[in-house]
Motif scaffolding. Structure first.
Motif, PDB file in Angstrom:
ATOM      1  N   SER A 146      -1.668  -3.042  -8.195  1.00 55.33           N
ATOM      2  CA  SER A 146      -2.531  -2.570  -7.097  1.00 55.33           C
ATOM      3  C   SER A 146      -2.723  -3.621  -6.038  1.00 55.33           C
ATOM      4  O   SER A 146      -2.708  -4.812  -6.357  1.00 55.33           O
ATOM      5  N   ARG A 147      -2.984  -3.174  -4.819  1.00 54.25           N
ATOM      6  CA  ARG A 147      -3.468  -4.132  -3.828  1.00 54.25           C
ATOM      7  C   ARG A 147      -4.711  -4.811  -4.390  1.00 54.25           C
ATOM      8  O   ARG A 147      -5.464  -4.189  -5.148  1.00 54.25           O
ATOM      9  N   PHE A 148      -4.935  -6.088  -3.989  1.00 53.77           N
ATOM     10  CA  PHE A 148      -6.163  -6.749  -4.436  1.00 53.77           C
ATOM     11  C   PHE A 148      -7.298  -6.294  -3.538  1.00 53.77           C
ATOM     12  O   PHE A 148      -7.557  -6.848  -2.474  1.00 53.77           O
ATOM     13  N   GLY A 177       0.810  -1.211   0.000  1.00 46.49           N
ATOM     14  CA  GLY A 177       0.000   0.000   0.000  1.00 46.49           C
ATOM     15  C   GLY A 177       0.844   1.263   0.000  1.00 46.49           C
ATOM     16  O   GLY A 177       2.053   1.238   0.270  1.00 46.49           O
ATOM     17  N   GLY A 178       0.164   2.362  -0.300  1.00 49.42           N
ATOM     18  CA  GLY A 178       0.857   3.616  -0.553  1.00 49.42           C
ATOM     19  C   GLY A 178       1.486   4.246   0.679  1.00 49.42           C
ATOM     20  O   GLY A 178       2.541   4.876   0.581  1.00 49.42           O
ATOM     21  N   VAL A 179       0.865   4.090   1.852  1.00 49.64           N
ATOM     22  CA  VAL A 179       1.403   4.770   3.038  1.00 49.64           C
ATOM     23  C   VAL A 179       2.759   4.164   3.399  1.00 49.64           C
ATOM     24  O   VAL A 179       3.734   4.882   3.671  1.00 49.64           O
ATOM     25  N   ALA A 180       2.838   2.837   3.377  1.00 43.83           N
ATOM     26  CA  ALA A 180       4.119   2.172   3.673  1.00 43.83           C
ATOM     27  C   ALA A 180       5.166   2.578   2.633  1.00 43.83           C
ATOM     28  O   ALA A 180       6.335   2.828   2.964  1.00 43.83           O
ATOM     29  N   GLU A 181       4.732   2.668   1.397  1.00 40.65           N
ATOM     30  CA  GLU A 181       5.638   3.075   0.315  1.00 40.65           C
ATOM     31  C   GLU A 181       6.196   4.480   0.596  1.00 40.65           C
ATOM     32  O   GLU A 181       7.404   4.716   0.528  1.00 40.65           O
ATOM     33  N   LEU A 182       5.292   5.379   0.965  1.00 38.30           N
ATOM     34  CA  LEU A 182       5.693   6.762   1.224  1.00 38.30           C
ATOM     35  C   LEU A 182       6.640   6.874   2.412  1.00 38.30           C
ATOM     36  O   LEU A 182       7.684   7.538   2.338  1.00 38.30           O
ATOM     37  N   GLY A 219      -3.459   7.293  -5.315  1.00 34.57           N
ATOM     38  CA  GLY A 219      -3.083   6.372  -6.386  1.00 34.57           C
ATOM     39  C   GLY A 219      -1.652   6.640  -6.826  1.00 34.57           C
ATOM     40  O   GLY A 219      -1.392   7.136  -7.922  1.00 34.57           O
ATOM     41  N   LEU A 220      -0.703   6.303  -5.935  1.00 34.21           N
ATOM     42  CA  LEU A 220       0.724   6.504  -6.253  1.00 34.21           C
ATOM     43  C   LEU A 220       1.095   5.822  -7.557  1.00 34.21           C
ATOM     44  O   LEU A 220       1.967   6.293  -8.295  1.00 34.21           O
ATOM     45  N   VAL A 221       0.441   4.693  -7.829  1.00 36.61           N
ATOM     46  CA  VAL A 221       0.804   3.923  -9.028  1.00 36.61           C
ATOM     47  C   VAL A 221       0.628   4.740 -10.303  1.00 36.61           C
ATOM     48  O   VAL A 221       1.323   4.499 -11.290  1.00 36.61           O
ATOM     49  N   VAL A 222      -0.278   5.706 -10.275  1.00 34.12           N
ATOM     50  CA  VAL A 222      -0.484   6.528 -11.472  1.00 34.12           C
ATOM     51  C   VAL A 222       0.755   7.403 -11.706  1.00 34.12           C
ATOM     52  O   VAL A 222       1.303   7.448 -12.808  1.00 34.12           O
ATOM     53  N   SER A 223       1.216   8.054 -10.640  1.00 33.34           N
ATOM     54  CA  SER A 223       2.441   8.863 -10.779  1.00 33.34           C
ATOM     55  C   SER A 223       3.640   7.980 -11.120  1.00 33.34           C
ATOM     56  O   SER A 223       4.520   8.378 -11.897  1.00 33.34           O
ATOM     57  N   GLU A 224       3.678   6.794 -10.527  1.00 30.23           N
ATOM     58  CA  GLU A 224       4.804   5.883 -10.826  1.00 30.23           C
ATOM     59  C   GLU A 224       4.846   5.559 -12.323  1.00 30.23           C
ATOM     60  O   GLU A 224       5.914   5.555 -12.939  1.00 30.23           O
ATOM     61  N   ALA A 225       3.682   5.300 -12.900  1.00 28.72           N
ATOM     62  CA  ALA A 225       3.643   4.957 -14.333  1.00 28.72           C
ATOM     63  C   ALA A 225       3.984   6.177 -15.180  1.00 28.72           C
ATOM     64  O   ALA A 225       4.778   6.087 -16.128  1.00 28.72           O
ATOM     65  N   THR A 237      14.169   2.218  -5.617  1.00 25.59           N
ATOM     66  CA  THR A 237      14.318   1.096  -6.563  1.00 25.59           C
ATOM     67  C   THR A 237      13.045   0.934  -7.393  1.00 25.59           C
ATOM     68  O   THR A 237      13.089   0.420  -8.504  1.00 25.59           O
ATOM     69  N   LYS A 238      11.932   1.399  -6.865  1.00 27.68           N
ATOM     70  CA  LYS A 238      10.685   1.292  -7.632  1.00 27.68           C
ATOM     71  C   LYS A 238      10.635   2.248  -8.815  1.00 27.68           C
ATOM     72  O   LYS A 238       9.957   1.988  -9.802  1.00 27.68           O
ATOM     73  N   ASN A 239      11.327   3.355  -8.701  1.00 25.31           N
ATOM     74  CA  ASN A 239      11.159   4.392  -9.732  1.00 25.31           C
ATOM     75  C   ASN A 239      12.435   4.796 -10.459  1.00 25.31           C
ATOM     76  O   ASN A 239      12.379   5.552 -11.419  1.00 25.31           O
ATOM     77  N   VAL A 280      -0.475  -7.100 -11.150  1.00 22.63           N
ATOM     78  CA  VAL A 280       0.526  -7.250 -10.094  1.00 22.63           C
ATOM     79  C   VAL A 280      -0.110  -6.711  -8.825  1.00 22.63           C
ATOM     80  O   VAL A 280      -0.549  -5.567  -8.781  1.00 22.63           O
ATOM     81  N   GLY A 281      -0.187  -7.547  -7.811  1.00 21.68           N
ATOM     82  CA  GLY A 281      -0.900  -7.100  -6.606  1.00 21.68           C
ATOM     83  C   GLY A 281      -0.202  -7.540  -5.347  1.00 21.68           C
ATOM     84  O   GLY A 281       0.238  -8.680  -5.227  1.00 21.68           O
ATOM     85  N   SER A 282      -0.101  -6.608  -4.419  1.00 18.73           N
ATOM     86  CA  SER A 282       0.545  -6.992  -3.163  1.00 18.73           C
ATOM     87  C   SER A 282      -0.521  -7.279  -2.121  1.00 18.73           C
ATOM     88  O   SER A 282      -1.650  -6.807  -2.208  1.00 18.73           O
ATOM     89  N   MET A 283      -0.130  -8.055  -1.138  1.00 17.19           N
ATOM     90  CA  MET A 283      -1.024  -8.323  -0.016  1.00 17.19           C
ATOM     91  C   MET A 283      -0.508  -7.469   1.145  1.00 17.19           C
ATOM     92  O   MET A 283       0.585  -7.699   1.644  1.00 17.19           O
ATOM     93  N   TRP A 313     -12.001  -1.799  -4.430  1.00 22.20           N
ATOM     94  CA  TRP A 313     -12.020  -0.414  -4.933  1.00 22.20           C
ATOM     95  C   TRP A 313     -11.053  -0.224  -6.100  1.00 22.20           C
ATOM     96  O   TRP A 313     -11.154   0.738  -6.846  1.00 22.20           O
ATOM     97  N   LYS A 314     -10.088  -1.119  -6.227  1.00 18.57           N
ATOM     98  CA  LYS A 314      -9.125  -1.017  -7.352  1.00 18.57           C
ATOM     99  C   LYS A 314      -9.671  -1.757  -8.578  1.00 18.57           C
ATOM    100  O   LYS A 314      -9.047  -1.767  -9.622  1.00 18.57           O
ATOM    101  N   ASP A 315     -10.770  -2.450  -8.382  1.00 18.59           N
ATOM    102  CA  ASP A 315     -11.531  -3.123  -9.437  1.00 18.59           C
ATOM    103  C   ASP A 315     -10.711  -4.051 -10.349  1.00 18.59           C
ATOM    104  O   ASP A 315     -10.820  -3.956 -11.586  1.00 18.59           O
TER     105      ASP A 315
HETATM  106  N1  UDP Z   1       2.571  -1.905  -4.887  1.00 17.85           N
HETATM  107  C1  UDP Z   1       3.631  -2.784  -4.943  1.00 17.85           C
HETATM  108  N2  UDP Z   1       3.406  -4.059  -5.323  1.00 17.85           N
HETATM  109  C2  UDP Z   1       2.179  -4.490  -5.665  1.00 17.85           C
HETATM  110  C3  UDP Z   1       1.094  -3.593  -5.591  1.00 17.85           C
HETATM  111  C4  UDP Z   1       1.328  -2.290  -5.197  1.00 17.85           C
HETATM  112  O1  UDP Z   1       4.770  -2.423  -4.669  1.00 17.85           O
HETATM  113  O2  UDP Z   1       2.035  -5.654  -5.999  1.00 17.85           O
HETATM  114  C5  UDP Z   1       2.853  -0.509  -4.515  1.00 17.85           C
HETATM  115  C6  UDP Z   1       2.650   0.444  -5.652  1.00 17.85           C
HETATM  116  O3  UDP Z   1       3.766   0.438  -6.507  1.00 17.85           O
HETATM  117  C7  UDP Z   1       2.443   1.760  -4.900  1.00 17.85           C
HETATM  118  C8  UDP Z   1       1.721   1.313  -3.642  1.00 17.85           C
HETATM  119  O4  UDP Z   1       1.984  -0.078  -3.482  1.00 17.85           O
HETATM  120  O5  UDP Z   1       3.683   2.313  -4.548  1.00 17.85           O
HETATM  121  C9  UDP Z   1       0.224   1.515  -3.747  1.00 17.85           C
HETATM  122  O6  UDP Z   1      -0.075   2.834  -3.503  1.00 17.85           O
HETATM  123  P1  UDP Z   1      -1.397   3.510  -4.066  1.00 17.85           P
HETATM  124  O7  UDP Z   1      -1.420   4.897  -3.566  1.00 17.85           O
HETATM  125  O8  UDP Z   1      -1.472   3.355  -5.543  1.00 17.85           O
HETATM  126  O9  UDP Z   1      -2.601   2.660  -3.469  1.00 17.85           O
HETATM  127  P2  UDP Z   1      -2.993   2.177  -1.983  1.00 17.85           P
HETATM  128  O10 UDP Z   1      -2.595   0.747  -1.919  1.00 17.85           O
HETATM  129  O11 UDP Z   1      -2.277   3.027  -1.001  1.00 17.85           O
HETATM  130  O12 UDP Z   1      -4.480   2.329  -1.926  1.00 17.85           O
END
Ligand code: UDP
Length: 424
Positions: A239-241, A55-60, A330-336, A209-211, A269-272, A244-246
């Motif tokens: 996105s997380r599964f 998720g985005g907060v941990a990423e930030l 939606g950090l993923v949008v800026s990442e892309a 490393t992500k960007n 690609v989805g993280s848990m 809301w990410k549909d």
């Molecule tokens: N992310 C990731 N691996 C995944 C899915 C998501 O590293 O399989 C990262 C993604 O690159 C982004 C963050 O998790 O940095 C998701 O942040 P976003 O604001 O898009 O959504 P949130 O999960 O906070 O609702």
């Protein structure tokens, strides 16, 4: 195993240097940050959230904390630990803040309050500034015996129309803060009364490393090794599964696209996330679809997809989709965009503000509209490239980490200054 309740300390091992950002964001911003950091020298800062990964907060936070250290500030990252019962409740509260249905039972309220009370008890240090992220730890300052320093509630959610009963429960706790920070002004619930409301959008770290830049050859190899055919179009959603990410909507989009472009492939690609118990059921439904279709790929952090792989996937895809129905930022949008990729995304929350001027038509509100825009961009590589470049420039101007650090330090400076003025 994590303790049942508690408040743990999360360490970030990476180090960074503000100067490395100068070529990307310019002298004025870097100099402004240094000046602010100088005025805050000796400050003890703490961020509290509920998960160290996913998720985005941990990423930030994983990127912000090292940069704060590099500025000579003392910044801790502390985690409220919960058990599955707690995270079930907080996910319900999270969804309800986004307007979803949730019955907050008496038992759920008690679970929420008990874990917050216990975490407050275990928060054994005093900080000058404590920033509490999202609903999970919201009540900690309420239970802090001797409240010291400034407390800021940082809401990452689109809470513009929260579920009335859930918000009625949470609002008194939020109103105890010195300030509340939202991604967009519209996200602040109309009846919130707090001393200061600030609007600060999140940002991505271009040097993580992500960007960071990756050689094309590495990206291609990562995709090919994962089974994708580089000679055919690749669509990607990261996105997380989460409903809301549909992601199931994205699969329907892909099927519509495939009807007219049979060569297309989709990678999900989805993280848990540690604080998100809903993900597993959704992953099962997605896997059910994927086993029937050799061009539909599902990857998770559980199967080794880390930051570098996400980077390679985002760079290697032909087009990125982010079909959110509700979104904080939606950090993923800026990442892309940072990787100069065109993005077709849900017209939700903080996504539109990331879009470059002239490309608003790629913000969509249905599966059909999304499929249409995807076909359009796959059909027009020149347009796709121009869109990606415009997105990259928008992110460079507005959504890189130094801007976020500047905005937060400026707010802290203002609140501390006001605190002194109030005492005078
Ligand atoms: N992310 C990731 N691996 C995944 C899915 C998501 O590293 O399989 C990262 C993604 O690159 C982004 C963050 O998790 O940095 C998701 O942040 P976003 O604001 O898009 O959504 P949130 O999960 O906070 O609702």
């Amino acid at each position: 195993m994590l303790p049942k309740v508690g408040i743990g300390r999360h360490c970030c091992s990476q180090s960074t240097n503000l100067e490395n950002y100068r070529p990307l964001v310019g002298d004025a911003l870097i100099d402004e940050i240094r000046a602010l950091a100088d005025t805050l020298s000796g400050l003890r800062l703490c961020h509290i959230n509920s998960t160290a990964a996913g998720g985005g907060v941990a990423e930030l936070l994983g990127r912000q904390i090292p940069l704060l250290h590099a500025l000579g500030l003392s910044a801790d990252w502390r985690l409220i630990h919960g058990d599955p019962e707690f995270f079930q409740v907080t996910k319900g509260i999270h969804n309800a803040l986004q307007g979803g249905a949730y019955v907050l039972s008496q038992g759920a309220k008690e679970t929420f309050l008990e874990r917050n009370r216990e975490s407050a008890r275990l928060l054994d240090e005093d900080y000058d500034v404590t920033i509490v992220h999202d609903p999970q730890p919201t009540a900690i300052p309420h239970f802090t015996r001797v409240r010291k320093g400034i407390w800021i509630w940082r809401c990452h959610i689109d809470s513009s129309e929260p579920h009335p009963e859930v918000w009625a429960f949470l609002r008194p706790f939020v109103q105890e803060y010195d300030a509340a920070v939202f991604t967009m002004a519209q996200f602040c619930p109309a009846d919130l009364r707090v001393r200061r409301v600030a609007v600060i959008p999140p940002a991505i770290d271009p040097l993580s490393t992500k960007n960071m830049d990756l050689p094309e050859e590495i990206c291609r190899r990562a995709l090919a090794d994962s089974g994708l055919d580089l000679n055919r179009p690749i669509l990607l959603q990261v996105s997380r599964f989460d409903p809301w990410k549909d992601p199931l909507g994205v699969i329907r989009v892909y099927r519509l696209v495939k009807a007219v472009m049979p060569a297309v492939q989709l990678a999900l690609v989805g993280s848990m996330a540690g604080d998100d118990p809903e993900g597993w059921a959704l992953l099962d439904s997605i896997n059910e679809e994927a086993v029937k279709d050799p061009d539909l790929f599902v990857f998770t952090n559980l199967t080794g997809v880390g930051n570098m792989e996400v980077n390679a996937f985002q760079r290697g895809a032909d087009l990125v989709i982010q079909k959110s129905l509700k979104e904080g930022f939606g950090l993923v949008v800026s990442e892309a965009f940072w990787k100069a990729k065109a993005v077709v995304a849900g017209k939700a929350g903080g996504i539109p503000m990331q879009f470059p001027d002239g490309y608003q038509e790629y913000l969509v509100q249905s599966v059909e509209e999304c499929a249409e825009r995807v076909v359009d961009l796959l059909d027009h590589p020149g347009l796709r490239a121009a869109f990606g470049r415009a997105g990259q420039e928008r992110v460079r101007q507005e959504f890189l980490l130094p801007r976020l650090i500047r905005d937060e330090l400026a707010l802290i400076h203002e609140l501390l200054h006001r605190g002194r003025a109030d005492l005078a």
